[in-house]
Scaffold this motif. Structure first.
Motif, PDB file in Angstrom:
ATOM      1  N   VAL A  54      79.188 -20.638  11.132  1.00  0.00           N
ATOM      2  CA  VAL A  54      77.872 -21.264  10.980  1.00  0.00           C
ATOM      3  C   VAL A  54      77.130 -21.225  12.315  1.00  0.00           C
ATOM      4  O   VAL A  54      75.958 -20.839  12.384  1.00  0.00           O
ATOM      5  CB  VAL A  54      78.000 -22.720  10.475  1.00  0.00           C
ATOM      6  CG1 VAL A  54      76.674 -23.473  10.623  1.00  0.00           C
ATOM      7  CG2 VAL A  54      78.474 -22.746   9.027  1.00  0.00           C
ATOM      8  N   LEU A  55      77.821 -21.622  13.387  1.00  0.00           N
ATOM      9  CA  LEU A  55      77.176 -21.637  14.701  1.00  0.00           C
ATOM     10  C   LEU A  55      76.801 -20.233  15.166  1.00  0.00           C
ATOM     11  O   LEU A  55      75.753 -20.046  15.794  1.00  0.00           O
ATOM     12  CB  LEU A  55      78.066 -22.341  15.719  1.00  0.00           C
ATOM     13  CG  LEU A  55      78.182 -23.853  15.516  1.00  0.00           C
ATOM     14  CD1 LEU A  55      79.192 -24.454  16.480  1.00  0.00           C
ATOM     15  CD2 LEU A  55      76.831 -24.533  15.664  1.00  0.00           C
ATOM     16  N   LEU A  56      77.615 -19.233  14.854  1.00  0.00           N
ATOM     17  CA  LEU A  56      77.260 -17.853  15.210  1.00  0.00           C
ATOM     18  C   LEU A  56      75.908 -17.471  14.616  1.00  0.00           C
ATOM     19  O   LEU A  56      75.071 -16.865  15.285  1.00  0.00           O
ATOM     20  CB  LEU A  56      78.337 -16.867  14.741  1.00  0.00           C
ATOM     21  CG  LEU A  56      79.641 -16.829  15.519  1.00  0.00           C
ATOM     22  CD1 LEU A  56      80.637 -15.887  14.836  1.00  0.00           C
ATOM     23  CD2 LEU A  56      79.421 -16.414  16.961  1.00  0.00           C
ATOM     24  N   VAL A  57      75.699 -17.830  13.347  1.00  0.00           N
ATOM     25  CA  VAL A  57      74.426 -17.510  12.696  1.00  0.00           C
ATOM     26  C   VAL A  57      73.282 -18.248  13.391  1.00  0.00           C
ATOM     27  O   VAL A  57      72.241 -17.663  13.684  1.00  0.00           O
ATOM     28  CB  VAL A  57      74.460 -17.854  11.186  1.00  0.00           C
ATOM     29  CG1 VAL A  57      73.084 -17.673  10.560  1.00  0.00           C
ATOM     30  CG2 VAL A  57      75.488 -16.996  10.464  1.00  0.00           C
ATOM     31  N   LEU A  58      73.480 -19.526  13.670  1.00  0.00           N
ATOM     32  CA  LEU A  58      72.416 -20.309  14.304  1.00  0.00           C
ATOM     33  C   LEU A  58      72.141 -19.837  15.730  1.00  0.00           C
ATOM     34  O   LEU A  58      70.976 -19.803  16.150  1.00  0.00           O
ATOM     35  CB  LEU A  58      72.764 -21.800  14.274  1.00  0.00           C
ATOM     36  CG  LEU A  58      72.817 -22.419  12.877  1.00  0.00           C
ATOM     37  CD1 LEU A  58      73.297 -23.865  12.945  1.00  0.00           C
ATOM     38  CD2 LEU A  58      71.470 -22.319  12.178  1.00  0.00           C
ATOM     39  N   TRP A  59      73.165 -19.483  16.475  1.00  0.00           N
ATOM     40  CA  TRP A  59      72.958 -18.973  17.833  1.00  0.00           C
ATOM     41  C   TRP A  59      72.188 -17.654  17.802  1.00  0.00           C
ATOM     42  O   TRP A  59      71.395 -17.364  18.676  1.00  0.00           O
ATOM     43  CB  TRP A  59      74.289 -18.787  18.552  1.00  0.00           C
ATOM     44  CG  TRP A  59      74.995 -20.071  18.895  1.00  0.00           C
ATOM     45  CD1 TRP A  59      74.430 -21.280  19.181  1.00  0.00           C
ATOM     46  CD2 TRP A  59      76.402 -20.266  18.990  1.00  0.00           C
ATOM     47  NE1 TRP A  59      75.408 -22.209  19.447  1.00  0.00           N
ATOM     48  CE2 TRP A  59      76.628 -21.613  19.343  1.00  0.00           C
ATOM     49  CE3 TRP A  59      77.496 -19.436  18.816  1.00  0.00           C
ATOM     50  CZ2 TRP A  59      77.902 -22.150  19.525  1.00  0.00           C
ATOM     51  CZ3 TRP A  59      78.776 -19.964  18.995  1.00  0.00           C
ATOM     52  CH2 TRP A  59      78.972 -21.309  19.347  1.00  0.00           C
ATOM     53  N   GLU A  60      72.456 -16.845  16.788  1.00  0.00           N
ATOM     54  CA  GLU A  60      71.796 -15.548  16.673  1.00  0.00           C
ATOM     55  C   GLU A  60      70.352 -15.683  16.181  1.00  0.00           C
ATOM     56  O   GLU A  60      69.450 -15.026  16.699  1.00  0.00           O
ATOM     57  CB  GLU A  60      72.591 -14.663  15.711  1.00  0.00           C
ATOM     58  CG  GLU A  60      72.011 -13.293  15.503  1.00  0.00           C
ATOM     59  CD  GLU A  60      72.821 -12.451  14.521  1.00  0.00           C
ATOM     60  OE1 GLU A  60      72.250 -11.465  14.022  1.00  0.00           O
ATOM     61  OE2 GLU A  60      73.986 -12.775  14.251  1.00  0.00           O
ATOM     62  N   ARG A  61      70.133 -16.521  15.174  1.00  0.00           N
ATOM     63  CA  ARG A  61      68.837 -16.580  14.500  1.00  0.00           C
ATOM     64  C   ARG A  61      67.958 -17.759  14.900  1.00  0.00           C
ATOM     65  O   ARG A  61      66.768 -17.758  14.605  1.00  0.00           O
ATOM     66  CB  ARG A  61      69.045 -16.636  12.988  1.00  0.00           C
ATOM     67  CG  ARG A  61      69.742 -15.411  12.453  1.00  0.00           C
ATOM     68  CD  ARG A  61      69.913 -15.496  10.970  1.00  0.00           C
ATOM     69  NE  ARG A  61      70.600 -14.314  10.487  1.00  0.00           N
ATOM     70  CZ  ARG A  61      70.726 -14.008   9.221  1.00  0.00           C
ATOM     71  NH1 ARG A  61      70.196 -14.793   8.292  1.00  0.00           N
ATOM     72  NH2 ARG A  61      71.371 -12.922   8.845  1.00  0.00           N
ATOM     73  N   GLY A  62      68.556 -18.777  15.482  1.00  0.00           N
ATOM     74  CA  GLY A  62      67.795 -19.993  15.737  1.00  0.00           C
ATOM     75  C   GLY A  62      67.650 -20.784  14.449  1.00  0.00           C
ATOM     76  O   GLY A  62      68.406 -20.604  13.494  1.00  0.00           O
ATOM     77  N   GLU A  63      66.647 -21.651  14.411  1.00  0.00           N
ATOM     78  CA  GLU A  63      66.438 -22.491  13.231  1.00  0.00           C
ATOM     79  C   GLU A  63      66.312 -21.637  11.980  1.00  0.00           C
ATOM     80  O   GLU A  63      65.623 -20.614  11.976  1.00  0.00           O
ATOM     81  CB  GLU A  63      65.166 -23.321  13.411  1.00  0.00           C
ATOM     82  CG  GLU A  63      64.925 -24.293  12.275  1.00  0.00           C
ATOM     83  CD  GLU A  63      63.701 -25.138  12.526  1.00  0.00           C
ATOM     84  OE1 GLU A  63      63.862 -26.326  12.855  1.00  0.00           O
ATOM     85  OE2 GLU A  63      62.578 -24.591  12.410  1.00  0.00           O
ATOM     86  N   THR A  64      67.004 -22.041  10.935  1.00  0.00           N
ATOM     87  CA  THR A  64      66.999 -21.287   9.685  1.00  0.00           C
ATOM     88  C   THR A  64      67.146 -22.258   8.527  1.00  0.00           C
ATOM     89  O   THR A  64      67.543 -23.412   8.721  1.00  0.00           O
ATOM     90  CB  THR A  64      68.129 -20.228   9.694  1.00  0.00           C
ATOM     91  OG1 THR A  64      67.988 -19.387   8.555  1.00  0.00           O
ATOM     92  CG2 THR A  64      69.503 -20.839   9.679  1.00  0.00           C
ATOM     93  N   THR A  65      66.846 -21.800   7.338  1.00  0.00           N
ATOM     94  CA  THR A  65      67.025 -22.656   6.170  1.00  0.00           C
ATOM     95  C   THR A  65      68.491 -22.623   5.738  1.00  0.00           C
ATOM     96  O   THR A  65      69.226 -21.672   6.037  1.00  0.00           O
ATOM     97  CB  THR A  65      66.156 -22.199   4.980  1.00  0.00           C
ATOM     98  OG1 THR A  65      66.612 -20.911   4.546  1.00  0.00           O
ATOM     99  CG2 THR A  65      64.683 -22.157   5.351  1.00  0.00           C
ATOM    100  N   VAL A  66      68.886 -23.648   5.007  1.00  0.00           N
ATOM    101  CA  VAL A  66      70.254 -23.685   4.478  1.00  0.00           C
ATOM    102  C   VAL A  66      70.471 -22.485   3.554  1.00  0.00           C
ATOM    103  O   VAL A  66      71.533 -21.854   3.583  1.00  0.00           O
ATOM    104  CB  VAL A  66      70.537 -25.015   3.740  1.00  0.00           C
ATOM    105  CG1 VAL A  66      71.893 -24.982   3.058  1.00  0.00           C
ATOM    106  CG2 VAL A  66      70.451 -26.186   4.700  1.00  0.00           C
TER     107      VAL A  66
END
Length: 160
Positions: A54-66
């Motif tokens: 989950v954190l990998l996605v957020l670190w890569e993309r920043g704020e995102t929808t669920v």
């Protein structure tokens, strides 16, 4: 080095019911072993493997929808939601309703979640070192596995 069982399968086109000859079991065993190799690295960060993803996605993309997060992880909402709840309780992410679309929930790292990224940057290299794989092997395996995932997804869709 030829295995008589594989040669027999190739000639007949029939599959074997031997456990060690199942593609699904080889993938399952590899997945469990890789996850176990990650465990001590992630324990140092206070994360489980799914939380790390989950954190990998957020670190890569920043704020995102669920919804976008679930799609990136190839998981359903019911699986992602408890992960986010635990990460939020740990102070690593925050969730809020989108001002533009009340139905949509936005997820982003907190300052603490962003700080963890610096410590997490050593994880991929440490995993390579612990497994003895080099970058070329990892790239080849990743390409083959994504190809397999695509073919299996297509087979699953045709089987519905």
């Amino acid at each position: 080095m030829t295995d008589a069982r594989v040669t027999h399968q190739d000639r007949t086109g029939e599959g074997s019911l031997s456990l060690d000859e199942q593609l699904c079991f080889a993938l399952y065993a590899a997945q469990r072993a890789v996850t176990a190799a990650y465990r001590p690295l992630l324990d140092d960060l206070g994360l489980t493997y799914p939380q790390y993803l989950v954190l990998l996605v957020l670190w890569e993309r920043g704020e995102t929808t669920v919804k976008e997060l679930a799609a990136a992880l190839r998981l359903d909402y019911g699986t992602v939601s408890p992960l986010l709840k635990r990460l939020e309780a740990a102070g690593l992410v925050h969730r809020e309703r989108s001002a533009r679309d009340e139905r949509s929930v936005l997820v982003a790292c907190t300052g603490r979640g962003e700080e963890l990224k610096g410590r997490a940057e050593r994880v991929p290299g440490a995993l390579l070192a612990s497994t003895g794989l080099d970058m070329a092997e990892v790239a080849r395996l990743r390409e083959e596995l994504w190809g397999l995932a695509e073919k299996a997804h297509g087979a699953a869709e045709r089987g519905r």
